[in-house]
Structures are given as structure tokens and as C-alpha cells.
Design a protein around this motif. Structure first.
Motif, PDB file in Angstrom:
ATOM      1  N   SER A 104      14.187  -4.355  20.556  1.00  0.00           N
ATOM      2  CA  SER A 104      14.210  -5.782  20.232  1.00  0.00           C
ATOM      3  C   SER A 104      13.861  -6.671  21.419  1.00  0.00           C
ATOM      4  N   SER A 105      13.426  -6.089  22.523  1.00  0.00           N
ATOM      5  CA  SER A 105      13.144  -6.868  23.733  1.00  0.00           C
ATOM      6  C   SER A 105      11.730  -6.586  24.223  1.00  0.00           C
ATOM      7  N   ASP A 172      11.916 -13.433  24.646  1.00  0.00           N
ATOM      8  CA  ASP A 172      13.147 -12.761  24.219  1.00  0.00           C
ATOM      9  C   ASP A 172      14.298 -13.747  24.082  1.00  0.00           C
ATOM     10  N   GLN A 176      16.373 -14.463  20.657  1.00  0.00           N
ATOM     11  CA  GLN A 176      17.815 -14.290  20.545  1.00  0.00           C
ATOM     12  C   GLN A 176      18.488 -15.560  20.038  1.00  0.00           C
ATOM     13  N   ARG A 180      20.640 -15.555  16.610  1.00  0.00           N
ATOM     14  CA  ARG A 180      22.058 -15.919  16.632  1.00  0.00           C
ATOM     15  C   ARG A 180      22.333 -17.197  15.853  1.00  0.00           C
TER      16      ARG A 180
END
Length: 466
Positions: A104-105, A172, A176, A180
Motif C-alpha cells: 500500500s506504499s 502515500d 492515507q 482514514r
């Protein structure tokens, strides 16, 4: 930036989407480590063998050093297929994408992709230092070794790797935030998503604004002595560049340890521009040649050559995308081979387009630099109104002690040609045509067309040649 560094980074990142070649397991990591270790040991064995020949008196130092340099150049170019073998053949790229922490990065994936190629590149620097230690030209100290590796990184791949990783880290961070925000209250999440483009713009602006400080760290800069800095700032103002401490172009001395004779402007827009002048350029070049080198870098800014070079990469995206889709859609190749051919086509297009545009930019900057030099040598109306004494104070103590002679385009072209000959004197390879630069003969030949016939007062006796 050399063609090799560009290819090493681009080829490594292009392998990020490589499919798995067999079952994924930790064995691909061990296979990669074994391949890299063997190649690194081979490079150091070659350096040790050359050093032993020098110590025995069988080969002269210069001959051995040139031979080792040629061998390590071959090692560097062979690193490209080794990188492809590790990332695609051993499925290291696919294995890293399958790891929960990395998948995911983009930042972590880029580090994994760049690690094999960067390790092989550093190993060649290490072999050179090992040779120097073995023959006694460098001290056997860990601090000296780390300092040499850091200096090589700063002067080479750092200019491409650090900005690339910075952009991916910012991506990234935004990803995120978006992920979130879905778990927060409905109105808060919607507000964050709607403001996401603005946040991206703000982060991009901060990166551009902080670029001079980032470059200062990468290039290891220090202040220029007062009189020389005042003179350079005066040239900038006369050419229409602000020298404001916050919003204008900054000037710094580039500490290269006496290895480089060069200058560059870092930054695309202001604020965020920094004029770097290497230590040898400031210490060894005469005033007039130094002025033309500065004008050459300012010409790149005036003519928007950096955005033009960035735009030259755009055709490669279309070629890579449509070529791969065309081959796959008509069934000529399967998806894997078609995507690989499309990627290679895009890479070749990038090299060709960027090379042609860069050659044009360098020749254009040489010609524009001559016109800027005429402007930089003339006092502005403000300086004329306040008087010679005040104008000298604006310029530098050096100018106040020297009579000003009128600079002409012909004289500037002659000084520019002399500066190019001097800058490339210690590096014969830089006089040949390369990916991003025309040959010295081509550049000097075009400048001679401007400078011929010369004025009665030759460049050697001109005030600006002092």
C-alpha cells in the motif's frame, strides 16, 4: 545527470509492475542477495588485482587507475540487466508487492525497486575507494569511506532519487489521509475528500518553496565571499532577476572538494531558485568567463528550458500506453510481453526526445547567454543616477577599482567559448557529444560564428577577461 543514472532509476521503477515469474517465496530475496553479493565481490577483486600490480611495480598508477575505471564502467552497465533479472526474473518486485506493509506504499515499493541497482552502483564507488586505499592515496578510515560514498551520492543519483522518493512519500501521505477519512464522521470525510486537491497543491508548493534548502543539503553549500557575491547579485539584478533573500534567486558556493568546475540553477519557479557555483569555478575561472557561465545558467531560466525538457517526456507516455495496448488488442503478443514492449518503446522515446530537446536547449542557452552578458555589463539607470561611487558600492569593491569596458555580443561569444574550453579541460569525455549535451566542437563552432570578426580589442586584453 548521466544517461546511465537515468536508465538505472527508470528501468528499476518500470519493473514495479512486473508480473510474478513462478511461485512467490522468500527464495527470490536470497537469490537477489546472492547475485548482488557475487557482483560486488567481483568488483572489489578487480580493484585489488589492479592495486597489487601497482604495488609490485608492474603497472603505473595512472594506467591501472584508467584500467580500473574502464572495468567499473562495464560493471555499471551490466548492472542494468542484473536489475531486471533480480526484479523480474527472480520476481522480487512481485514478492515485495505481496507484502502487507509494502503493497500500500509507493514510497516503500520504490525503495525496494531501487535497492538492487543502487547497491551495484555504490559497490563500484566502493571498489574505487578500495583501490585508492590499497595504493596509499586514501586513508584507511571508516569516516573517509562514508564521506566518499556520501559525496558520490550527492553529486550523482541524489538529484533524481531524492525528488522521486519525496513525491511518492507525499502521495502515500495523501492516500492515507483519504483512506482514514472514510472512518471519520460523514461530514468530516466529505470535507477532507473535497479539499484533497487543494492539499495536494499546498504540499507541492511547499516542496517547491523548500527546494533551495533541500539542494543546499544535497550539494553541500557554503556562503560566497562578500565581494564576489555582491558582483554576482549585481549581474542577476541587471538581467532582471530578483535577489530578495526570501523571494529572489539565492546564490551559494558548491563545495565539491575541488572535483567539479560547473554551475547550475536549482528550482523551476520562484521562490525556490538557487544558483550554485562550484568551488573550482569561483577559484580558477577569470572574471569574464565566470560571468558567461552564470549567464548560461540564467539563460536556461529565461528560456524556460527546464519545463521544456519536462514536456519532452510526455510523448513517451502516449507511445508506451498505445503501443502496448495495440499489440495486446490485436493479439500479436500476450499481456506481459505487450506491456514490456510498450515500456521499452516509451523508454526509447524518452531518451530520443529528451536528448534532442536538451541539445537544442544547450545551444540556445549559449547564444542567449551572450546577450545577457551585454546587459549584465551595463549599469542600470538607477546606478547611473546615483553616481559611479554608489554604483560601485552596489556592485562590489572589485568593480570600483576597475575601469568598465563596453561588452559586446562578439566579445561575450568569445569569452563563452573560452569558458567552455576551460570548464571541460580536465574531463576529455565531456568534450564529446553525450545524451544531454552537444560536443564541445559544435558549441564552440557556433559561438565562433557570433564572435567572428572580433573587435580590435581581443578577449585576452579586455577588462572582462581579467
Amino acid at each position: 545527470m548521466t544517461l546511465y543514472i537515468f536508465l538505472l532509476v527508470i528501468v528499476s521503477l518500470m519493473c514495479g509492475s512486473a508480473p510474478a515469474n513462478g511461485d512467490l517465496s522468500v527464495r527470490c530475496v536470497w537469490a537477489t542477495l546472492a547475485m548482488l553479493s557475487g557482483w560486488i565481490i567481483l568488483g572489489h577483486v578487480s580493484a585489488r588485482w589492479m592495486a597489487r600490480q601497482v604495488l609490485r611495480g608492474e603497472v603505473e598508477f595512472n594506467v591501472a587507475a584508467n584500467g580500473l575505471r574502464s572495468q567499473l564502467d562495464i560493471f555499471r552497465w551490466f548492472a542494468l540487466p542484473i536489475v531486471i533479472m533480480c526484479l523480474y526474473g527472480f520476481s522480487l518486485s512481485a514478492y515485495s508487492r505481496a507484502q502487507p506493509v509494502i503493497q500500500s506504499s509507493m514510497f516503500l515499493q520504490a525503495i525496494v525497486l531501487l535497492s538492487p541497482g543502487f547497491s551495484l552502483l555504490v559497490s563500484t564507488w566502493s571498489a574505487e575507494y578500495y583501490f585508492a586505499v590499497a595504493v596509499g592515496t586514501q586513508p584507511r578510515r571508516l569516516g573517509g569511506y562514508l564521506s566518499a560514498m556520501t559525496r558520490m551520492f550527492r553529486s550523482g543519483p541524489a538529484w533524481l532519487i531524492v525528488p522521486t522518493l519525496t513525491v511518492m512519500a507525499a502521495g502515500d501521505l495523501l492516500q492515507q489521509v483519504q483512506v482514514r477519512s472514510e472512518s471519520w464522521d460523514h461530514w468530516i470525510g466529505d470535507a477532507i475528500v473535497s479539499w484533497l486537491p487543494a492539499m495536494l497543491l499546498v504540499i507541492g508548493s511547499l516542496v517547491v518553496f523548500a527546494l533551495p534548502w533541500l539542494v543546499r543539503w544535497l550539494a553541500k553549500t557554503e556562503p560566497i565571499d562578500g565581494s564576489t557575491e555582491s558582483e554576482i547579485r549585481c549581474w542577476l539584478r541587471r538581467c532582471g532577476f530578483s535577489t530578495h533573500w526570501l523571494f529572489g534567486m539565492q546564490v551559494a558556493r558548491w563545495d565539491t572538494g575541488g572535483r567539479m568546475l560547473n554551475a547550475m540553477v536549482a528550482g523551476v519557479i520562484r521562490p525556490g531558485r538557487l544558483l550554485l557555483m562550484s568551488d573550482r569555478l569561483l577559484d580558477e575561472l577569470p572574471r569574464g568567463q565566470r560571468m558567461l557561465v552564470v549567464m548560461h545558467e540564467l539563460a536556461h531560466v529565461k528560456r524556460w528550458h527546464v519545463p521544456l525538457r519536462m514536456a519532452a517526456i510526455l510523448p513517451a507516455w502516449f507511445v508506451s500506453s498505445y503501443c502496448g495496448e495495440f499489440l495486446i488488442e490485436y493479439g500479436w503478443f500476450d499481456e506481459t510481453v505487450g506491456a514490456a514492449i510498450g515500456a521499452v518503446s516509451g523508454l526509447v522515446t524518452t531518451i530520443v526526445c529528451l536528448g534532442l530537446v536538451s541539445h537544442f536547449c544547450e545551444l540556445d542557452a549559449d547564444a542567449v547567454a551572450c546577450r545577457l552578458a551585454v546587459r549584465a555589463s551595463r549599469r542600470t539607470e538607477t546606478e547611473t543616477e546615483v553616481g559611479v561611487g554608489a554604483a560601485s558600492a552596489l556592485d562590489s569593491p572589485v568593480l570600483s577599482r576597475m575601469p568598465e569596458a563596453e561588452m559586446t555580443i562578439e566579445m561575450a561569444a568569445e569569452l563563452m567559448a573560452d569558458a567552455l574550453v576551460r570548464v571541460t579541460a580536465d574531463h576529455p569525455a565531456s568534450r564529446k557529444v553525450s545524451w544531454l549535451h552537444p560536443s564541445l566542437a559544435t558549441r564552440v563552432g557556433r559561438l565562433r560564428r557570433i564572435s567572428y570578426p572580433l573587435p580590435d580589442q581581443r578577449a585576452e586584453g579586455h577588462t572582462w577577461a581579467l
